[in-house]
Design an enzyme around this catalytic site. Structure first.
Site, mmCIF file in Angstrom:
data_model
loop_
_atom_site.group_PDB
_atom_site.id
_atom_site.type_symbol
_atom_site.label_atom_id
_atom_site.label_comp_id
_atom_site.label_asym_id
_atom_site.label_seq_id
_atom_site.Cartn_x
_atom_site.Cartn_y
_atom_site.Cartn_z
ATOM 1 C CE1 TYR A 90 1.988 3.401 5.117
ATOM 2 C CE2 TYR A 90 0.877 2.406 6.492
ATOM 3 C CZ TYR A 90 1.142 3.750 5.953
ATOM 4 O OH TYR A 90 0.401 4.867 6.354
ATOM 5 C CG LEU A 136 -3.490 5.998 0.887
ATOM 6 C CD1 LEU A 136 -2.397 5.204 0.030
ATOM 7 C CD2 LEU A 136 -3.429 5.433 2.305
HETATM 8 N N1 PLP Z 1 -4.558 9.345 3.925
HETATM 9 C C1 PLP Z 1 -3.236 8.770 4.288
HETATM 10 C C2 PLP Z 1 -2.111 9.726 4.163
HETATM 11 C C3 PLP Z 1 -3.249 7.552 5.246
HETATM 12 O O1 PLP Z 1 -2.048 7.257 5.875
HETATM 13 C C4 PLP Z 1 -4.346 6.876 5.423
HETATM 14 C C5 PLP Z 1 -4.415 5.735 6.216
HETATM 15 O O2 PLP Z 1 -3.515 5.078 6.843
HETATM 16 C C6 PLP Z 1 -5.740 7.399 4.918
HETATM 17 C C7 PLP Z 1 -5.656 8.534 4.020
HETATM 18 C C8 PLP Z 1 -7.168 6.585 4.975
HETATM 19 O O3 PLP Z 1 -6.905 5.392 4.197
HETATM 20 P P1 PLP Z 1 -7.767 4.135 4.596
HETATM 21 O O4 PLP Z 1 -9.157 4.432 4.766
HETATM 22 O O5 PLP Z 1 -7.552 2.924 3.597
HETATM 23 O O6 PLP Z 1 -7.259 3.616 6.021
#
Ligand code: PLP
Length: 281
Positions: free
Chosen positions: A32, A206
């Site tokens: 996603y 992530l």
């Molecule tokens: N870490 C996790 C586990 C996440 O699910 C998310 C965002 O959904 C993030 C970090 C932050 O990522 P982003 O800055 O791309 O939203």
């Protein structure tokens, strides 16, 4: 009326559906992506589209649409739902197939779902001005957290634990006693010497698109970043703590496991980074 996009068509949100043997539903065999929308524009569009391609590639799910086609669908989705400030959610699964763990036939068509919703950014601003509380919980996830899959059960349980403890987010702690990231956010601290510290973008977190933008903002503000793991104890003793994500931008953390950080007020660097991020977006 709300609308969702499923496999080539817009449906009423309440009637939009996928098959019971969809592999996203059966196995969490799906990825996603989430974009923030401000004043009708996608924030950090390139980064999120690139990460979507990477997630699909890592799982060998064929890309169901070109970026140009996705942009058209997103524009129409936002128009139909009259969303100018909120988020867009996109999910792509390996598709529908008779239940069997191994991949289905190569010709299986991926399932694509897009939804959007309004967000109250004023409430998010108020949260950032007050600062939020986090708790720590063991990181119980798999070894490829760099892929944005819908396999979020440990994240769900962590966020629920945070809510039950009266906190907003849970920071996940690995077997070595280091914070990996939040249940849906990346985790940061500021040392007493004023250095930003965040875990390296390895397979255990992530690779946040907002995290990457903070690297750019920190250059503008002449701040140094150290990419290394940190412990909850170091975070409790830090000058500041904060988290980042597409929908919360930069949000100061003022307590960890009920321990107050510094003077219990949002830190000046976190506040400056939030402003810099929003100014640049
Ligand atoms: N870490 C996790 C586990 C996440 O699910 C998310 C965002 O959904 C993030 C970090 C932050 O990522 P982003 O800055 O791309 O939203």
């Amino acid at each position: 009326m709300r609308y969702a996009y499923v496999n080539g068509r817009f449906h009423r949100h309440s009637e939009a559906a996928i098959h019971i043997e969809d592999r996203g539903f059966q196995f969490a065999d799906a990825v996603y992506e989430v974009w923030s929308v401000r004043n009708g524009q996608l924030l950090d569009a390139d980064g999120h589209f690139q990460r979507l391609q990477r997630s699909l590639g890592e799982l060998r799910i064929p890309s169901p649409r070109t970026r140009a086609a996705l942009e058209q669908i997103i524009a129409e989705l936002l128009r139909r739902n009259r969303v100018r400030n909120g988020l867009v959610y996109l999910q792509v699964s390996r598709g529908q197939a008779r239940r069997d763990h191994a991949f289905p036939r190569a010709a299986t068509t991926p399932t694509i779902v897009l939804t959007c919703k309004r967000l109250d950014f004023a409430a998010a601003d108020a949260r950032a001005e007050a600062g939020i509380a986090v708790i720590t919980v063991p990181d119980q996830r798999w070894a490829r957290c760099d892929i944005k899959t819908v396999n979020l059960l440990p994240n769900v349980l962590a966020k629920q634990a945070a809510q039950e403890a009266g906190a907003t987010e849970a920071w996940l702690v690995d077997a070595d006693g280091h914070v990996t990231e939040g249940s849906s956010t990346n985790a940061w601290i500021v040392t007493k010497a004023g250095k930003l510290v965040t875990r390296p973008a390895d397979n255990h977190i992530l690779h946040g698109i907002t995290r990457a933008r903070i690297f750019q903002c920190s250059q503008l503000l002449d701040l140094e970043i150290e990419e290394r793991p940190f412990t909850p104890a170091e975070a409790c003793d830090a000058r500041e703590a904060f988290l980042t994500s597409a929908t919360s931008f930069v949000t100061p953390v003022v307590s960890i496991d009920h321990h107050t950080i510094a003077n219990g007020r949002p830190g000046s660097l976190a506040t400056a980074l939030r402003q810099a991020y929003l100014d640049q977006s």
